[in-house]
Write a protein that holds these residues in place. Structure first.
Motif, mmCIF file in Angstrom:
data_model
loop_
_atom_site.group_PDB
_atom_site.id
_atom_site.type_symbol
_atom_site.label_atom_id
_atom_site.label_comp_id
_atom_site.label_asym_id
_atom_site.label_seq_id
_atom_site.Cartn_x
_atom_site.Cartn_y
_atom_site.Cartn_z
ATOM 1 N N MET A 162 0.819 -1.216 0.000
ATOM 2 C CA MET A 162 0.000 0.000 0.000
ATOM 3 C C MET A 162 0.855 1.269 0.000
ATOM 4 S SD MET A 162 -3.278 -1.241 2.163
ATOM 5 C CE MET A 162 -4.245 0.120 1.535
ATOM 6 N N HIS A 163 1.988 1.253 0.715
ATOM 7 C CA HIS A 163 2.907 2.402 0.664
ATOM 8 C C HIS A 163 3.415 2.626 -0.765
ATOM 9 C CE1 HIS A 163 3.231 3.521 4.798
ATOM 10 N NE2 HIS A 163 3.679 2.355 5.200
ATOM 11 N N LYS A 177 0.540 3.842 -3.028
ATOM 12 C CA LYS A 177 0.108 5.205 -2.700
ATOM 13 C C LYS A 177 1.125 6.220 -3.225
ATOM 14 C CE LYS A 177 -0.853 8.181 1.269
ATOM 15 N NZ LYS A 177 -0.587 8.366 2.698
ATOM 16 N N GLN A 178 2.419 5.948 -2.961
ATOM 17 C CA GLN A 178 3.432 6.925 -3.365
ATOM 18 C C GLN A 178 3.664 6.918 -4.873
ATOM 19 O OE1 GLN A 178 6.787 7.793 -1.046
ATOM 20 N NE2 GLN A 178 5.827 7.301 0.890
ATOM 21 N N LYS A 190 1.246 6.269 -6.968
ATOM 22 C CA LYS A 190 -0.059 6.591 -7.559
ATOM 23 C C LYS A 190 -0.484 5.535 -8.569
ATOM 24 C CE LYS A 190 0.368 11.602 -6.844
ATOM 25 N NZ LYS A 190 1.757 11.661 -6.335
#
Lengths: 350, 350
Positions: free
Chosen positions: A248-249, A252-253, A255
Motif C-alpha cells: 500500500m505504501h 500510494k506513493q 499513484k
C-alpha cells in the motif's frame, strides 16, 4: 536472562558516562573508506566523494518492540542494527555507517550492555558498517535503542518508493511471515514457562521461524544481485510492517494500483506447518505479520527474463492503474481489497 | 503544563503510527541544497558534493535530562535540536540536516507532541537545518527524544579535539555557568510551588539564566566569524558537561596540559548575583555547571591580535606541556589541579 545466576554484575554507575562509552566501544574498528573519523570527537567525519548519501533512523523500545524474557541482548543488538540497514538497502544503497544511542535503567549491569554491544559489533562486522557515534544515558525505565544508519549510492541507482508504473511486476525477496510466527512460538513458550518453569521447550521444529524473529538478516545482497543482472527496480521498500502495508505504501506513493496473487506469495514450509498448528491463515500471516526485512520492489515487464529463474525472487503480482485499486487475487480467483494490517489487527483477529 | 486545563486532547492511538508522523511533519519544509529527498521514503537522500560530512547523535530522556514540570514542550523540542547542532558547530562545520525520533507514553495527547514539534520546527528554521527523517513510537514510560545531526565542512576547516599545541591560547565564546543556575532557580520555584500552588514566582531578575536553561542557543555564528577573521582553531569542543570537563577532554586528546585563569572566566552579572544568593562559588558553577553550549577552542599565539578585541571571545588560559598537568590559576595566584566535575558532584558539594 537478566535474573541473577551468580554471574558477574558490575554496576553502570561505577564506570561513569565516559568510561562506559569508552568501554563499550573499545572493540569497534572502522574499516569503511568513507569513515574519516569515528567515535571520539564531537561528531564523526565522513567522506563520500561524489556519491549520494542515504540516512535512516529507528527507535526500539523495551516492552513495545522487544521482550527481554525471550530476546537475548546479543540478538537484540544484532537486530537493532539489521532493521536499520534494511532501510538503507531498500534505497538500493550500500550501508556504510551507523550511530547507536542507548538509554538504560540501572537494573542492567555492565555485563548486559556488553552482551548488547557484542551483537551490535557482530552485525557491524557481518554487514561491513562502521559504528561512528552514539550516546549512552540512563533511563527511568527499561532499555531503549536508537540507531541511525548511513549509506552511499550512485545517483542513478537510487530507488524510491514512488517509481512503480502500470504493468510493472511486483517482486519480493526470500519468504514472508516467518518472523511473526517465530514471535508467536516464543510467546507461547513464555506462557508455558510461567506456568511450569521446569518445562524444557523443544523448539527444533521452529528453528527457522524463531531465527527470523530473534536474528533477522537484512538483504545486503540484493542491490549487487540486481546490478549484476542489469535490473534497475522502478520502486523499492523493505518489509518491516507486513507485505500488505508495504504494498500500500508503494502504490500510494507511486499513484498506482496492484493485483497481488495469493498463490504466488512465498512461504517457508515451517510457516505453513506452524500456521496449521496455530490455526491461523498463512496468507493473513504473510500479509500482516511484519518484521521479515525482505525487500519488495517493482521491475519493468521486459526485465522478467532476467529475474524469473532466480531463487531469491518471487513475482507476486503486477501494477495496475490507480483507479483499479489494490487487490488480493485469492486461490479461488476472487478479488478482495487489500488492507494494511499490523500486528495489533492480527492479534485481534485470532 | 500537562495537567488537564480543559484544552483539546486527542489520543495518539486515534491517529495510528503513519498518521501521526504525517501529521507532525506536515509543516516541515526542506530548504538545504544538500537535501535531495526528506521524509517519506525508507531513507532520506543527501548530496554533499565534495564536502566532508559530520554526524552526531544525542538522546534526551524525561526524568534524566529534562523535567516537564518546568520545561515547556516547545522549548524542549527547540533545545533537543540545539544541543545536537552544537556538536556539529564544534567541528567547525555547518549543520544541514537532522533526524528526530520520539518515544512517547500514552499519557501525552497529540497536542503535546504538536507543541514539541513546533519547537523542533522553530529550531530547524532558526538554524536552517532540514528535518529529513525520524521515527515516532510508543514508550512504556515518559518521553524520549533521539536526534542525529548532520553537517558539512570543507576538509581544511575540520577542527578536532586533538590539535591543541603547547603555547596555544585557550578561548571560550560567550559566558558560562548560566544554564546551571537557571536550572537551580527553576528547581527552587518548583519546590515553592509544591508547598504553595498559589505562589506567583517573580523571575524577572533571572530571565537570562532561565533562558540559558530552557532555550539555549548553539554557536552557529562562530565558524563564519573565525573564517572571516582568518583564524583556524587548532582544536575545538562544545561545552555541554562543563568547562572543566571539556578542557580535560581537549587536553587529554591533544596530549597537552593547560593553565586556566580564574579571573578570565566570562560570567554574566546574573550568574554572579545568583551565585551570591544561592551561596555557591561562581567559579565552581562555571567549571562544572554544564549545558552552556558555548564553544571552547584553541588558537595559535600569532592569532592573538585577530581575536583579542572581539566581544564574542574570552581568552581564558594557555596550553602547556602535558607533564605540567591541567591547572586552575586562582585569583589569589595559587595553582590547583582541575578536576572534571559534573552536576552530581556540584549537588553533593553544596
Amino acid at each position: 536472562m537478566l535474573k541473577d545466576k551468580g554471574e558477574q554484575r558490575t554496576s553502570l554507575a561505577s564506570l561513569g558516562e565516559f568510561g562506559l562509552i569508552d568501554h563499550l566501544t573499545a572493540n569497534l574498528k572502522c574499516t569503511q573508506p568513507s569513515t574519516v573519523k569515528g567515535i571520539g570527537d564531537d561528531a564523526a567525519v565522513l567522506d563520500f566523494k561524489s556519491k549520494k548519501i542515504v540516512v535512516s533512523t529507528d527507535l526500539l523500545v523495551e516492552g513495545v518492540h522487544f521482550d527481554l524474557s525471550y530476546m537475548p541482548l546479543k540478538h537484540l543488538g544484532y537486530k537493532a542494527i539489521v532493521v536499520n540497514l534494511s532501510d538503507i538497502y531498500a534505497m538500493n544503497a550500500t550501508a556504510t555507517q551507523v550511530t547507536v544511542s542507548i538509554a538504560v535503567s540501572n537494573r542492567f549491569p555492565l555485563e548486559a550492555l556488553e552482551e548488547l554491544y557484542k551483537g551490535i559489533q557482530m552485525a557491524a562486522e557481518v554487514y561491513k558498517v562502521d559504528v561512528v557515534g552514539g550516546d549512552t544515558t540512563s533511563s527511568t525505565k527499561g532499555l531503549l535503542i536508537s540507531v541511525t544508519a548511513i549509506g552511499e549510492v550512485e545517483e542513478e541507482n537510487i530507488t524510491y518508493r514512488n517509481g512503480a508504473k502500470e504493468n510493472d511486476l511486483l517482486v519480493v525477496t526470500g519468504d514472508v511471515g516467518g518472523a511473526f510466527l517465530g514471535l508467536k512460538v516464543l510467546q507461547r513458550e513464555k506462557s508455558v514457562f510461567e506456568v511450569n518453569p521446569n518445562n524444557q521447550p523443544d523448539l527444533d521444529m521452529y528453528t527457522y521461524i524463531i531465527e527470523r524473529q530473534l536474528k533477522p538478516e537484512a538483504r545486503k545482497d540484493i542491490s549487487k544481485l540486481l546490478h549484476d543482472l542489469d535490473v534497475k527496480p522502478t520502486s523499492m521498500i523493505d518489509i518491516s510492517d507486513g507485505l500488505s502495508s508495504e504494498i500500500m505504501h508503494l502504490c500510494k506513493q507511486s499513484k498506482v494500483g496492484c493485483n497481488l496473487y495469493e498463490d504466488k506469495i512465498p512461504l517457508d514450509p515451517q510457516v505453513i506447518s506452524t500456521c496449521e498448528e496455530f490455526n491461523i491463515d498463512s496468507t493473513m500471516v504473510a500479509l500482516s505479520g511484519g518484521e521479515d526485512y525482505e525487500l519488495l520492489f517493482t521491475v519493468r515487464q521486459e526485465d522478467f527474463p532476467k529475474i524469473k529463474a532466480n531463487p531469491n525472487f518471487s513475482i507476486i503480482g503486477h501494477i495496475t492503474e490507480a483507479r483499479e485499486g489494490i487487490h488480493l487475487v485469492t486461490r479461488a480467483n476472487t478479488k478482495i481489497p487489500l488492507k494494511a494490517q499490523g500486528w495489533n489487527a492480527m492479534d485481534e483477529q485470532e
